[in-house]
Design an enzyme around this catalytic site. Structure first.
Site, PDB file in Angstrom:
ATOM      1  N   GLY A   1      -9.030   7.755  -9.992  1.00  0.00           N
ATOM      2  CA  GLY A   1      -8.571   9.095  -9.622  1.00  0.00           C
ATOM      3  C   GLY A   1      -9.492   9.872  -8.701  1.00  0.00           C
TER       4      GLY A   1
ATOM      5  N   ARG B   1      11.918  -2.113 -13.821  1.00  0.00           N
ATOM      6  CA  ARG B   1      11.297  -1.111 -12.946  1.00  0.00           C
ATOM      7  C   ARG B   1      12.161   0.130 -12.766  1.00  0.00           C
ATOM      8  NH1 ARG B   1       7.023  -3.326 -10.208  1.00  0.00           N
ATOM      9  NH2 ARG B   1       7.194  -5.544  -9.798  1.00  0.00           N
TER      10      ARG B   1
ATOM     11  N   MET C   1      -0.637   1.789  -8.746  1.00  0.00           N
ATOM     12  CA  MET C   1      -0.581   0.356  -8.485  1.00  0.00           C
ATOM     13  C   MET C   1       0.770  -0.284  -8.810  1.00  0.00           C
ATOM     14  SD  MET C   1      -3.494   0.165  -7.219  1.00  0.00           S
ATOM     15  CE  MET C   1      -3.853  -1.580  -7.018  1.00  0.00           C
TER      16      MET C   1
ATOM     17  N   ILE D   1       4.931  -0.962  -7.586  1.00  0.00           N
ATOM     18  CA  ILE D   1       5.968  -0.880  -6.564  1.00  0.00           C
ATOM     19  C   ILE D   1       7.022   0.089  -7.069  1.00  0.00           C
ATOM     20  CG2 ILE D   1       7.782  -2.192  -5.372  1.00  0.00           C
ATOM     21  CD1 ILE D   1       5.986  -4.702  -5.885  1.00  0.00           C
TER      22      ILE D   1
ATOM     23  N   ASN E   1       2.034   8.155   0.004  1.00  0.00           N
ATOM     24  CA  ASN E   1       1.042   7.243  -0.566  1.00  0.00           C
ATOM     25  C   ASN E   1      -0.174   7.199   0.347  1.00  0.00           C
ATOM     26  OD1 ASN E   1      -0.019   5.030  -2.195  1.00  0.00           O
ATOM     27  ND2 ASN E   1       0.625   3.623  -0.566  1.00  0.00           N
TER      28      ASN E   1
ATOM     29  N   HIS F   1      -3.296   4.631   1.494  1.00  0.00           N
ATOM     30  CA  HIS F   1      -3.660   3.216   1.457  1.00  0.00           C
ATOM     31  C   HIS F   1      -4.921   3.004   2.302  1.00  0.00           C
ATOM     32  CE1 HIS F   1      -3.120  -1.063   1.009  1.00  0.00           C
ATOM     33  NE2 HIS F   1      -3.302  -1.204   2.309  1.00  0.00           N
TER      34      HIS F   1
ATOM     35  N   GLU G   1     -10.467   8.882   3.083  1.00  0.00           N
ATOM     36  CA  GLU G   1      -9.273   9.088   2.238  1.00  0.00           C
ATOM     37  C   GLU G   1      -9.312  10.474   1.613  1.00  0.00           C
ATOM     38  OE1 GLU G   1      -8.104   6.041  -0.594  1.00  0.00           O
ATOM     39  OE2 GLU G   1      -9.395   4.593   0.414  1.00  0.00           O
TER      40      GLU G   1
HETATM   41  C1  GRF Z   1      -7.802   4.108  -2.960  1.00  0.00           C
HETATM   42  O1  GRF Z   1      -8.551   3.297  -2.110  1.00  0.00           O
HETATM   43  C2  GRF Z   1      -6.382   4.222  -2.471  1.00  0.00           C
HETATM   44  O2  GRF Z   1      -6.281   4.237  -1.087  1.00  0.00           O
HETATM   45  C3  GRF Z   1      -5.769   2.973  -3.008  1.00  0.00           C
HETATM   46  O3  GRF Z   1      -6.330   2.817  -4.288  1.00  0.00           O
HETATM   47  C4  GRF Z   1      -7.601   3.455  -4.315  1.00  0.00           C
HETATM   48  C5  GRF Z   1      -7.534   4.451  -5.427  1.00  0.00           C
HETATM   49  O4  GRF Z   1      -8.740   5.113  -5.651  1.00  0.00           O
HETATM   50  N1  GRF Z   1      -4.322   3.056  -2.959  1.00  0.00           N
HETATM   51  P1  GRF Z   1      -8.813   6.365  -6.609  1.00  0.00           P
HETATM   52  O5  GRF Z   1      -8.135   5.980  -7.930  1.00  0.00           O
HETATM   53  O6  GRF Z   1      -8.119   7.516  -5.955  1.00  0.00           O
HETATM   54  O7  GRF Z   1     -10.269   6.624  -6.804  1.00  0.00           O
END
Ligand code: GRF
Length: 197
Positions: free
Chosen positions: A12, A65, A90, A92, A107, A109, A174
């Site tokens: 998180g 799902r 994590m 889909i 999202n 990534h 990010e």
């Molecule tokens: C991040 O690198 C995000 O881009 C990817 O998973 C990771 C999650 O990190 N989808 P966090 O849980 O926000 O620390």
């Protein structure tokens, strides 16, 4: 104020970046609920520490799902969420989650999509020998790490980089990019930015 729902499976840190931007006055939203598919996700703890409602929805308790996502969607709607942010989520996602929130599921990534979707994006980038990687925020569709791109930040790949060192360099970006995109939404500018593409 726009109400945001965050889905997260792990530590998180991106959720924390959202909180930090809110605390710094750079992001004016309310986080209505944080939902996880993992009972022990640190993201849930971070939310609880701020008295933000949380929900652990156990995938094992659902036959498929679609029914899981229907439950996620109804939880989000129950908290009047309008923008859904996948921050290290994590799973889909299916139409059952996307349809109630058209163009409102995003999202983050850790690669420059469409390169290196899926798990271990930073490892994939190193294996491919790219000189530049980065992070992407995009609208979510039913494919993995796929959908219209909203914003990206490039990050250099340096000689001697390991998966960890590259991941750390990307993560810094990010934490800037995700709150910035949420802020575009909150100020009514996300549609504008996206239309220009
Ligand atoms: C991040 O690198 C995000 O881009 C990817 O998973 C990771 C999650 O990190 N989808 P966090 O849980 O926000 O620390």
């Amino acid at each position: 104020m726009a109400i945001v729902g965050v889905l997260a499976s792990g530590r998180g840190s991106n959720l924390q970046a959202i909180f930090d931007a809110m605390d710094a006055g750079a992001l004016s939203v309310k986080v209505g609920v944080v939902i996880s598919d993992k009972k022990d996700a640190k993201a849930l703890e971070r939310a609880r520490a701020r008295q933000i409602p949380t929900a652990f929805l156990d995938p094992k308790a659902y036959p498929d799902r679609t029914s899981y996502d229907a439950s996620v969607a109804s939880t989000l709607l129950g908290y009047q969420v309008e923008l859904v942010v996948l921050a290290g989520y994590m799973r889909i996602v299916t139409k059952a989650l996307l349809d109630p929130f058209p163009n409102k599921v995003i999202n983050i990534h850790p690669s420059l999509l469409p390169s290196f979707p899926g798990l271990h994006a930073q490892r994939q980038a190193l294996a491919a020998g790219v000189n530049v990687s980065g992070c992407t925020v995009h609208f979510v569709d039913e494919a993995v790490d796929h959908g219209p791109i909203i914003a990206q930040t490039a990050v250099p790949v340096l000689e001697g980089d390991t998966e960890q060192s590259l991941s750390e360099r990307i993560l810094v970006e990010e934490h800037r990019l995700l709150p910035m995109v949420i802020s575009l939404y909150a100020t009514g500018k996300l549609g504008e930015v996206y239309k220009k593409k």
